[in-house]
Design a protein around this motif. Structure first.
Motif, PDB file in Angstrom:
ATOM      1  N   ILE A 119       1.113  -1.411  -0.442  1.00 56.51           N
ATOM      2  CA  ILE A 119      -0.196  -0.301   0.272  1.00 56.51           C
ATOM      3  C   ILE A 119       0.719   1.484  -0.009  1.00 56.51           C
ATOM      4  CG2 ILE A 119      -1.631   1.702   1.317  1.00 56.51           C
ATOM      5  CD1 ILE A 119      -2.668  -1.467   2.777  1.00 56.51           C
ATOM      6  N   ILE A 120       2.001   1.320   0.642  1.00 55.71           N
ATOM      7  CA  ILE A 120       2.565   2.449   0.818  1.00 55.71           C
ATOM      8  C   ILE A 120       3.386   2.615  -0.209  1.00 55.71           C
ATOM      9  CG2 ILE A 120       4.581   3.979   1.942  1.00 55.71           C
ATOM     10  CD1 ILE A 120       3.986   1.627   4.970  1.00 55.71           C
ATOM     11  N   ARG A 121       3.677   1.521  -0.643  1.00 55.17           N
ATOM     12  CA  ARG A 121       5.221   1.690  -2.253  1.00 55.17           C
ATOM     13  C   ARG A 121       3.904   1.820  -3.181  1.00 55.17           C
ATOM     14  NH1 ARG A 121       9.588  -1.167  -3.307  1.00 55.17           N
ATOM     15  NH2 ARG A 121       9.207  -1.104  -5.296  1.00 55.17           N
ATOM     16  N   GLN A 122       2.252   1.196  -3.280  1.00 56.15           N
ATOM     17  CA  GLN A 122       1.732   2.396  -4.663  1.00 56.15           C
ATOM     18  C   GLN A 122       1.405   3.561  -4.140  1.00 56.15           C
ATOM     19  OE1 GLN A 122      -1.661  -0.505  -4.442  1.00 56.15           O
ATOM     20  NE2 GLN A 122      -2.567   0.685  -6.251  1.00 56.15           N
ATOM     21  N   HIS A 123       0.449   4.273  -3.116  1.00 54.97           N
ATOM     22  CA  HIS A 123       0.092   5.265  -2.863  1.00 54.97           C
ATOM     23  C   HIS A 123       1.328   6.085  -2.155  1.00 54.97           C
ATOM     24  CE1 HIS A 123      -3.843   3.331  -4.116  1.00 54.97           C
ATOM     25  NE2 HIS A 123      -3.469   2.242  -2.989  1.00 54.97           N
ATOM     26  N   GLY A 124       2.591   5.519  -2.055  1.00 55.10           N
ATOM     27  CA  GLY A 124       3.000   6.392  -0.832  1.00 55.10           C
ATOM     28  C   GLY A 124       2.769   6.791   0.851  1.00 55.10           C
ATOM     29  N   THR A 125       3.662   7.078   1.559  1.00 57.05           N
ATOM     30  CA  THR A 125       3.562   7.189   2.718  1.00 57.05           C
ATOM     31  C   THR A 125       2.217   7.681   3.335  1.00 57.05           C
ATOM     32  OG1 THR A 125       6.335   7.824   2.899  1.00 57.05           O
ATOM     33  CG2 THR A 125       5.084   8.513   5.059  1.00 57.05           C
ATOM     34  N   LEU A 126       2.155   7.448   3.837  1.00 57.85           N
ATOM     35  CA  LEU A 126       0.645   7.636   4.421  1.00 57.85           C
ATOM     36  C   LEU A 126       0.934   7.730   6.055  1.00 57.85           C
ATOM     37  CD1 LEU A 126      -1.600   4.447   2.886  1.00 57.85           C
ATOM     38  CD2 LEU A 126      -1.351   7.423   2.365  1.00 57.85           C
ATOM     39  N   LYS A 127       0.246   8.819   7.066  1.00 58.78           N
ATOM     40  CA  LYS A 127      -0.337   9.035   7.957  1.00 58.78           C
ATOM     41  C   LYS A 127      -1.282   8.168   7.878  1.00 58.78           C
ATOM     42  CE  LYS A 127      -2.352  13.098   7.778  1.00 58.78           C
ATOM     43  NZ  LYS A 127      -3.161  14.637   8.149  1.00 58.78           N
ATOM     44  N   GLY A 128      -0.437   6.938   9.668  1.00 59.83           N
ATOM     45  CA  GLY A 128      -1.409   6.155  10.172  1.00 59.83           C
ATOM     46  C   GLY A 128      -2.084   7.072  12.043  1.00 59.83           C
TER      47      GLY A 128
END
Length: 365
Positions: A119-128
């Motif tokens: 998910i991170i590789r596809q969408h980029g760094t995310l807040k969680g």
């Protein structure tokens, strides 16, 4: 106890809690190293982040007193596929779970870390957010989306006062932006007379310490959030030999007129291949950064590209064409990771000696 990981895109992972029972919010990133979790946990460059380890089993050799890269961990949370409840190693003093309870750091285990990494590789760094199983998802998402990324990470992890680490060799002033202890260890092993100063130290104050060289350390966050350091570098450049690592590399580039940009998901791991353009040799390097020097922006500066990342072609090394100054994006001190580029510390000291012999800082890096 059950715990939830909620990403800002609405993805939810449910797993088992370990460490502190508190909740946390942070930037979710992943590290691909197979070992070295203690050094990763204690690396100040992870300030404000929730770190995912892609290696499935973590904690099997416990926590010991010797492998810390800082005194107080700056990470917000920790994510693993499986945590070892009973570590087995002659140096182990406590389990990862016990250490996280001691340091009030929440963790989650038993989730699909491969899916999370994709998910991170596809969408980029995310807040969680790591939170209790019963917390309302919509409320957490609203809080996540309203949370702005902090811009003072360097202020949080830099030393508050200057201090010495005496030696009888060359005097090196280390500007601490979130220094890993491995950098100080490498300088001490070479008998450097080290003085560590806070990130906001002015150029005049650094020069008053009569340094033979200046080291710019690693650190967290966006380099553009540390404008005082950029101005300091502009003022000392050409007056004293300079060596920069990671964030120090990015700050050096900004001070010389180049630009930096946020990466999609960054480089975090222990075996990133880097090519030296002068020799053609490839070294395996330890890396941890979410920003990079923009390649095109280097063209109209007095900087020369010395190294590139083989995985994605991003910049990994610079040197100044006129002054004794060079920097690298990766961590030559390793900890954790390979020590292929450890010789850069000696290269820095050799550059200092050349500058001393010539009585000028016009020696080339």
């Amino acid at each position: 106890m059950k715990k939830k990981l909620i990403l800002e895109d609405g993805t939810i992972f449910i797993g088992e809690a370990f460490g502190s029972e508190t909740s946390c919010v942070g930037e979710v990133v992943f590290n691909t190293g197979m070992t070295g979790y203690q050094e990763i946990i204690s690396d100040p460059s992870y300030c404000g982040q929730i770190v995912t380890l892609t290696y499935p089993l973590v904690g099997n050799y416990g926590i010991n007193r010797d492998d810390f890269e800082s005194i107080t961990p700056a990470i917000n949370g920790f994510i693993v596929k499986e945590i070892a409840d009973f570590p087995s190693n002659w140096r182990s003093e406590r389990s990862l779970d016990d250490y996280f309870k001691l340091k009030n750091i929440p963790g989650i285990t038993g989730i699909d870390t491969r899916k999370l990494t994709r998910i991170i590789r596809q969408h980029g760094t995310l807040k969680g957010a790591l939170c209790h199983i019963n917390e309302n998802v919509e409320e957490v998402l609203e809080r996540l989306r309203a949370t702005e990324t902090r811009r003072d990470q360097v202020k949080q992890v830099s030393t508050k006062t200057s201090y010495p680490s005496p030696g009888r060799g060359s005097r090196v002033v280390v500007v601490d932006f979130g220094m890993k202890h491995g950098i100080l260890r490498e300088l001490n092993q070479r008998d450097c007379d080290v003085i560590v100063v806070p990130y906001y130290t002015k150029a005049a104050d650094i020069l008053q310490l009569s340094p033979d060289g200046v080291m710019l350390t690693n650190g967290p966050g966006d380099p553009k959030d540390v404008p005082e350091a950029i101005e300091m570098i502009k003022e000392i450049l050409g007056k004293v030999p300079l060596f920069g690592i990671c964030l120090g590399h990015q700050l050096f580039a900004l001070a010389c007129g180049a630009n930096t940009e946020k990466m999609k998901f960054g480089h975090r791991g222990s075996n990133h291949p880097v090519k030296d353009l002068a020799t053609g040799k490839v070294a395996m390097t330890s890396q941890n950064h979410g920003f990079a020097v923009e390649e095109k922006s280097i063209e109209n500066t007095r900087l020369e590209v010395t190294q590139i990342a083989l995985n994605d072609g991003t910049n990994e090394g610079l040197k100044h064409k006129d002054f004794p100054a060079f920097t690298v994006q990766y961590h030559p001190e390793a900890s954790p990771g390979p020590e292929d580029t450890n010789n850069l510390f000696q290269q820095f000291l050799d550059m200092i000696e050349t500058a001393k012999q010539e009585g000028t800082t016009n020696a080339k890096a």
